[in-house]
Design an enzyme around this catalytic site. Structure first.
Site, PDB file in Angstrom:
ATOM      1  N   ASP A   2      -7.145-106.451  40.052  1.00  0.00           N
ATOM      2  CA  ASP A   2      -6.864-106.645  38.698  1.00  0.00           C
ATOM      3  C   ASP A   2      -5.979-107.495  38.510  1.00  0.00           C
ATOM      4  O   ASP A   2      -5.045-107.329  39.368  1.00  0.00           O
ATOM      5  CB  ASP A   2      -6.159-105.172  37.732  1.00  0.00           C
ATOM      6  CG  ASP A   2      -7.181-105.305  36.691  1.00  0.00           C
ATOM      7  OD1 ASP A   2      -7.527-106.449  36.219  1.00  0.00           O
ATOM      8  OD2 ASP A   2      -7.343-104.262  36.016  1.00  0.00           O
ATOM      9  N   ASN A  50     -18.950-105.364  34.708  1.00  0.00           N
ATOM     10  CA  ASN A  50     -18.497-107.473  34.510  1.00  0.00           C
ATOM     11  C   ASN A  50     -19.044-108.278  34.662  1.00  0.00           C
ATOM     12  O   ASN A  50     -19.086-109.546  33.564  1.00  0.00           O
ATOM     13  CB  ASN A  50     -17.760-107.323  35.770  1.00  0.00           C
ATOM     14  CG  ASN A  50     -16.032-106.630  36.563  1.00  0.00           C
ATOM     15  OD1 ASN A  50     -15.894-107.302  37.589  1.00  0.00           O
ATOM     16  ND2 ASN A  50     -15.199-106.401  35.296  1.00  0.00           N
TER      17      ASN A  50
HETATM   18  C1  FPP Z   1      -9.967-108.222  37.860  1.00  0.00           C
HETATM   19  O1  FPP Z   1      -9.308-109.035  37.120  1.00  0.00           O
HETATM   20  C2  FPP Z   1     -11.236-109.130  38.923  1.00  0.00           C
HETATM   21  C3  FPP Z   1     -11.766-109.428  38.695  1.00  0.00           C
HETATM   22  C4  FPP Z   1     -12.799-108.859  37.743  1.00  0.00           C
HETATM   23  C5  FPP Z   1     -13.036-110.114  39.640  1.00  0.00           C
HETATM   24  C6  FPP Z   1     -12.515-110.454  40.574  1.00  0.00           C
HETATM   25  C7  FPP Z   1     -12.959-111.339  41.852  1.00  0.00           C
HETATM   26  C8  FPP Z   1     -12.484-111.848  43.248  1.00  0.00           C
HETATM   27  C9  FPP Z   1     -11.241-111.995  43.389  1.00  0.00           C
HETATM   28  C10 FPP Z   1     -13.544-113.337  43.371  1.00  0.00           C
HETATM   29  C11 FPP Z   1     -14.397-112.255  43.872  1.00  0.00           C
HETATM   30  C12 FPP Z   1     -15.241-113.500  44.957  1.00  0.00           C
HETATM   31  C13 FPP Z   1     -15.680-113.219  46.203  1.00  0.00           C
HETATM   32  C14 FPP Z   1     -16.664-114.281  46.585  1.00  0.00           C
HETATM   33  C15 FPP Z   1     -15.446-111.741  46.498  1.00  0.00           C
HETATM   34  P1  FPP Z   1      -8.867-109.425  35.515  1.00  0.00           P
HETATM   35  O2  FPP Z   1     -10.346-110.626  35.702  1.00  0.00           O
HETATM   36  O3  FPP Z   1      -9.748-108.619  34.907  1.00  0.00           O
HETATM   37  O4  FPP Z   1      -7.357-109.600  35.126  1.00  0.00           O
HETATM   38  P2  FPP Z   1      -7.189-109.222  33.924  1.00  0.00           P
HETATM   39  O5  FPP Z   1      -6.904-107.591  33.840  1.00  0.00           O
HETATM   40  O6  FPP Z   1      -5.655-110.245  34.168  1.00  0.00           O
HETATM   41  O7  FPP Z   1      -7.566-109.762  32.684  1.00  0.00           O
END
Ligand code: FPP
Length: 211
Positions: A2, A50
């Protein structure tokens, strides 16, 4: 993992660049876990929920999977780790499903370390899937034999970054006695130093498993 979005916003960058940076942090952390002789590590990359984000973000995440899964599997195999995808991959188009199957196959003979990447993963979905398999099974086996993580031990440690303090539908069965750690660090900034501090604190915790 996150905090990718906020990491990017802070730098006036698009959210997907934060996710791209998140992949780097994931690989760094997988390597650090290998050095610490941790045999199983799981990364929650894309949850069943998501999918409800803006189409551009979902498309961006799926593009990152398409672009990076080969090199992720390759890099993991360099240090003796097998890539294992957990989740319902039938959501993805057939090209990406084939890629996921192939990258898993490319490292299937590796036994030392397992790196689970959760893609279209939901703990509730997993329990429904396991219950269906369990019901259809002719031999008497425990429910955990039908989870996506069948054959793997329950996690000792869960780390949630980005300041959130909830499970968000992750490994609801497996986390029953897991030690929980919450960090304000945005995932792309998660460092080996912080990982080591968590492991140190873990060894100071008294695990009683209800006894
Ligand atoms: C949560 O942070 C993160 C995600 C929903 C996506 C995580 C995915 C990756 C790191 C890459 C995936 C790809 C591969 C090839 C495995 P957020 O976006 O909710 O962060 P925020 O809370 O700051 O908005």
């Amino acid at each position: 993992m996150d905090g990718n979005g906020r990491w990017a916003s802070k730098r006036h960058l698009p959210r997907n660049l934060g996710h791209k940076e998140g992949i780097k942090a994931m690989m760094r952390t997988a390597k650090a876990c290998n050095k610490l002789a941790i045999p199983y590590v799981s990364f929650y990359a894309f949850s069943t929920e998501n999918k409800n984000r803006d189409k551009s973000e979902v498309d961006g995440l799926i593009s990152l999977m398409r672009e990076h899964l080969d090199s992720i599997a390759d890099d993991l195999s360099q240090f003796g780790a097998r890539l294992n995808v957990i989740g319902d991959i039938s959501y993805f188009d057939s090209d990406l499903q084939n890629k996921i199957t192939n990258v898993q196959r490319s490292t299937q003979n590796i036994e030392d370390r397992v790196v689970n990447i959760a893609l279209n993963y939901g703990g509730r979905d997993e329990l429904i899937y396991a219950a269906q398999q369990y019901k259809g099974s002719k031999i008497d086996r425990p429910l955990c034999d039908f989870l996506y993580t069948a054959g793997q031990p329950d996690p000792d440690i869960l780390v949630r970054t980005g300041g959130e303090k909830r499970l968000s539908n992750f490994m609801l069965y497996q986390l029953a006695y897991t030690e929980l750690f919450f960090s304000d660090t945005f995932w792309p900034d998660f460092s080996d130093k912080e990982l080591n501090a968590i492991i140190d604190e873990y060894y100071n915790r008294d695990r009683r498993f209800g006894k």
